[in-house]
Design a protein around this motif. Structure first.
Motif, short mmCIF file in Angstrom:
data_model
loop_
_atom_site.label_atom_id
_atom_site.label_comp_id
_atom_site.label_asym_id
_atom_site.label_seq_id
_atom_site.Cartn_x
_atom_site.Cartn_y
_atom_site.Cartn_z
N LYS A 1 25.38 -7.54 -1.17
CA LYS A 1 26.68 -8.21 -1.08
C LYS A 1 27.08 -8.33 0.39
CE LYS A 1 28.35 -6.54 -5.56
NZ LYS A 1 28.08 -7.82 -6.21
N SER A 2 27.80 -9.39 0.70
CA SER A 2 28.32 -9.55 2.05
C SER A 2 29.61 -8.75 2.19
CB SER A 2 28.61 -11.03 2.34
OG SER A 2 29.56 -11.53 1.42
N HIS A 3 29.97 -8.41 3.42
CA HIS A 3 31.25 -7.77 3.66
C HIS A 3 31.71 -8.06 5.08
CE1 HIS A 3 28.26 -4.77 4.94
NE2 HIS A 3 29.17 -4.33 5.80
N ILE A 4 33.03 -8.05 5.26
CA ILE A 4 33.64 -8.39 6.54
C ILE A 4 34.26 -7.15 7.15
CG2 ILE A 4 35.40 -9.80 7.67
CD1 ILE A 4 35.06 -11.86 5.44
N GLU A 5 34.01 -6.96 8.43
CA GLU A 5 34.62 -5.88 9.20
C GLU A 5 35.36 -6.51 10.37
OE1 GLU A 5 31.34 -3.49 10.35
OE2 GLU A 5 30.86 -2.82 8.33
N GLY A 6 36.65 -6.83 10.17
CA GLY A 6 37.40 -7.49 11.22
C GLY A 6 36.85 -8.87 11.51
N SER A 7 36.30 -9.06 12.71
CA SER A 7 35.73 -10.35 13.11
C SER A 7 34.22 -10.39 12.93
CB SER A 7 36.07 -10.64 14.58
OG SER A 7 37.47 -10.70 14.77
N VAL A 8 33.68 -9.41 12.24
CA VAL A 8 32.23 -9.32 12.03
C VAL A 8 31.92 -9.62 10.57
CG1 VAL A 8 30.18 -7.87 12.16
CG2 VAL A 8 32.01 -7.59 13.85
N PHE A 9 31.04 -10.60 10.34
CA PHE A 9 30.62 -10.94 8.98
C PHE A 9 29.21 -10.41 8.78
CE2 PHE A 9 29.12 -13.22 5.35
CZ PHE A 9 30.25 -13.56 4.62
N ASN A 10 29.06 -9.53 7.79
CA ASN A 10 27.76 -8.94 7.47
C ASN A 10 27.18 -9.63 6.25
OD1 ASN A 10 27.58 -6.34 9.29
ND2 ASN A 10 29.67 -6.40 8.51
N LEU A 11 26.11 -10.38 6.46
CA LEU A 11 25.41 -11.03 5.36
C LEU A 11 24.61 -10.00 4.58
CD1 LEU A 11 24.08 -14.00 7.49
CD2 LEU A 11 25.69 -14.26 5.59
N PRO A 12 24.34 -10.24 3.29
CA PRO A 12 23.51 -9.29 2.53
C PRO A 12 22.07 -9.31 3.03
CG PRO A 12 23.94 -11.26 1.23
CD PRO A 12 24.79 -11.36 2.46
N ALA A 13 21.34 -8.26 2.71
CA ALA A 13 19.92 -8.19 3.07
C ALA A 13 19.16 -9.27 2.32
CB ALA A 13 19.37 -6.82 2.75
N PRO A 14 18.00 -9.67 2.81
CA PRO A 14 17.20 -10.71 2.14
C PRO A 14 16.86 -10.33 0.71
CG PRO A 14 16.33 -10.25 4.32
CD PRO A 14 17.36 -9.20 4.05
N ARG B 1 28.04 -19.65 2.92
CA ARG B 1 29.25 -20.48 2.94
C ARG B 1 30.47 -19.65 3.33
NH1 ARG B 1 30.83 -25.52 -0.82
NH2 ARG B 1 32.84 -25.96 0.15
N GLU B 2 30.55 -18.41 2.88
CA GLU B 2 31.67 -17.54 3.27
C GLU B 2 31.68 -17.32 4.78
OE1 GLU B 2 31.22 -13.98 1.02
OE2 GLU B 2 31.54 -14.96 -0.91
N ALA B 3 30.50 -17.10 5.36
CA ALA B 3 30.40 -16.91 6.81
C ALA B 3 30.83 -18.19 7.54
CB ALA B 3 28.99 -16.52 7.19
N TRP B 4 30.41 -19.35 7.02
CA TRP B 4 30.80 -20.63 7.61
C TRP B 4 32.32 -20.78 7.61
CZ3 TRP B 4 33.36 -24.64 5.01
CH2 TRP B 4 33.44 -25.87 5.70
N ALA B 5 32.97 -20.45 6.48
CA ALA B 5 34.43 -20.57 6.38
C ALA B 5 35.12 -19.65 7.37
CB ALA B 5 34.87 -20.27 4.95
N MET B 6 34.57 -18.45 7.58
CA MET B 6 35.16 -17.51 8.52
C MET B 6 35.07 -18.06 9.94
SD MET B 6 34.04 -13.57 9.26
CE MET B 6 34.68 -12.67 10.68
N VAL B 7 33.93 -18.61 10.31
CA VAL B 7 33.74 -19.15 11.66
C VAL B 7 34.61 -20.40 11.86
CG1 VAL B 7 32.10 -20.20 13.26
CG2 VAL B 7 31.42 -18.23 11.88
N MET B 8 34.67 -21.25 10.87
CA MET B 8 35.44 -22.50 10.98
C MET B 8 36.94 -22.24 11.01
SD MET B 8 33.37 -25.13 11.20
CE MET B 8 34.32 -26.54 10.61
N GLY B 9 37.40 -21.21 10.34
CA GLY B 9 38.83 -20.91 10.31
C GLY B 9 39.62 -22.04 9.68
#
Length: 500
Positions: A439-452, A467-475
């Motif tokens: 599972k992915s998880h967010i730590e403040g401004s850091v987005f952790n993608l799940p392992a392969p 897509r979740e990481a994209w949305a975080m970066v795009m704001g």
């Protein structure tokens, strides 16, 4: 041009594995300032593809590593009697993630809408087989094709007439399993193993149950009913989408590695800065009030210190879940019988899948395999080996006997596919892949993608985290942007051709 340290990056993406590379593709038209780094000297990360020389060097790095990465126990072997059969190192492209992609996968839809598909050549994945061990010392083991279409069920001689009726009934059921009255049939078994439904509602014997479970590619053979039905319907509904006789495709030149490189190319054309051989030594979150609050300072192994608004990386910390063990072997035979078109008008497949059911392979000490073994056989059409040879990838869940079971499965496969003398193994690579967070998880401004994912076919849930990481970066810009939908860009072909 500003230096790395003078630029405030919108995002630093760490690693060029498939997920990070797809994120680069998604951001390639955004106008964001992107720094994409990788501690490796190659693209693809855990989905990379290697020449023989690169595979040897990768084994050395894994063996010397103490950073807690997801790979361990890596080794290679070149049998002395087979060395002369190996071609030049660059004639091979051995994949760390030889996953095929079902035709109904959302990944293919995104590659089409983003126009990235034009840079990837796809090949047909052919038949699925069951390995049957020899019954006595005088017999060879055999491979039996699994019928998964109406035509194959009618034409096969591997199952009885009664079994054919059960199989046909089940195939019709799966295609409409989410609607009444089928819904009421399987829901009581939703959390139970799929074999319970097959036995109770379809009166299937053990052999036929094995055929069905094999189509799910379940690594433990105990897939739940609700999950198994979804996977099998995807397989059946994918049949014929891109042509008759096959349900899945495989990217030429090393599987997912090729998609990762194409995605990075799009990122570079869009203005992203790429640095291989560069990792992160230290991460500091700027705290307090005022300018720069919440920004991230990264000290890189190159000696540079950079500032970024967001950091995206993969969480490769071991999760405690069971990982997988793999053997990759170069075979000195084209294995022609596995790569024949199954029906008129169908393309010649470049990949076939063979399942070794639990218990079908044993150790020297007589310990039967606890889990299924899956073998993916690839012809030279994949670009992964020279003409006249093949590459086979064997996978099973990690256990104390895994490597011996995999090597014995390789021996059994060669026996089943060799007419006279056994086909020689020219090169063998083996390793373990640990299971990280799923599972992915967010730590403040850091987005952790799940392992392969360790799945044998591409898992579309991977795309959700991207897509979740994209949305975080795009704001705030995410609301007015279409995800992975791009128009053709004038001169894009010339730009792409110029990327190295």
């Amino acid at each position: 041009m500003e230096s790395l340290s003078d630029t405030l990056w919108d995002v630093v993406i760490s690693g060029t594995g498939l997920q990070q590379s797809l994120l680069a593709l998604a951001l390639s038209r955004s106008g964001k300032k992107i720094l994409h780094i990788d501690p490796n000297e190659f693209y693809g990360g855990p989905e990379a593809a290697f020449s023989i020389q690169e595979a040897d060097a990768w084994v050395a790095r894994v063996s010397a590593s103490s950073d807690g990465g997801i790979f361990k126990s890596a080794s290679f072997a070149r049998p002395e009697e087979a060395i002369t059969g190996l071609s030049a190192s660059r004639g091979y492209s051995l994949a760390l993630a030889p996953q095929f992609i079902h035709a109904r996968s959302a990944l293919l839809s995104q590659l089409v809408s983003s126009r990235a598909y034009r840079q990837v050549e796809f090949l047909a994945v052919g038949s699925f087989y069951i390995f049957k061990p020899s019954q006595d010392a005088g017999q060879k083991p055999s491979l039996t094709r699994i019928p998964s279409t109406r035509e194959e069920v009618f034409s096969t001689t591997a199952v009885s007439a009664k079994a054919k009726r059960s199989l046909m009934k089940f195939l019709k059921f799966v295609l409409d399993y989410e609607n009444s009255p089928h819904l009421e049939t399987w829901q009581p078994f939703a959390e139970a193993p799929l074999v319970d439904l097959l036995q109770s509602s379809f009166k299937m014997d053990t052999e036929l149950q094995t055929y069905i479970v094999t189509l799910t590619l379940s690594l433990d053979g105990k897939i739940r009913t609700k999950d198994g039905l979804a996977v099998i319907r995807r397989h059946l509904s994918s049949m014929g989408v891109y042509g008759p006789g096959f349900a899945a495709i495989y990217p030429k030149w090393g599987g997912l590695s090729e998609i990762a490189q194409v995605s990075c190319r799009a990122g570079a054309v869009g203005g992203a800065v790429y640095m291989l051989g560069t990792g992160i030594e230290e991460t500091e979150i700027v705290t307090g009030e005022g300018e720069g609050e919440g920004e991230i300072k990264l000290r890189l192994t190159s000696g540079d210190t950079v500032k970024t608004r967001k950091l995206v990386r993969v969480d490769e910390r071991p999760s405690g879940r069971v990982g997988i063990s793999r053997v990759t072997a170069v075979i000195g035979s084209p294995l022609k019988s596995l790569f024949e078109a199954t029906m008129e008008g169908a393309p010649r497949p470049a990949v076939s899948v063979i399942a070794f059911p639990a218990g079908s392979i044993s150790t020297v000490a007589g310990k039967a395999s606890e889990y299924p073994v899956y073998l993916s056989a690839h012809s030279s059409e994949t670009g992964e080996c020279p003409v006249g040879q093949s590459v086979v990838y064997l996978t099973t869940l990690t256990n104390p006997n895994a490597q011996e079971i995999l090597n014995n499965a390789l021996v059994g496969f060669i026996s089943a596919t060799s007419d006279a003398e056994p086909s020689p193994v020219l090169y063998r690579l083996q390793y373990e892949q640990l299971a990280g967070s799923d599972k992915s998880h967010i730590e403040g401004s850091v987005f952790n993608l799940p392992a392969p994912s360790a799945s044998l076919s591409f898992d579309d849930t991977t795309l959700e985290s991207v897509r979740e990481a994209w949305a975080m970066v795009m704001g705030d810009d995410a609301g007015g942007a279409e995800y992975m939908v791009f128009e053709d860009r004038e001169g894009a072909a010339e730009e792409d051709d110029g990327y190295e």
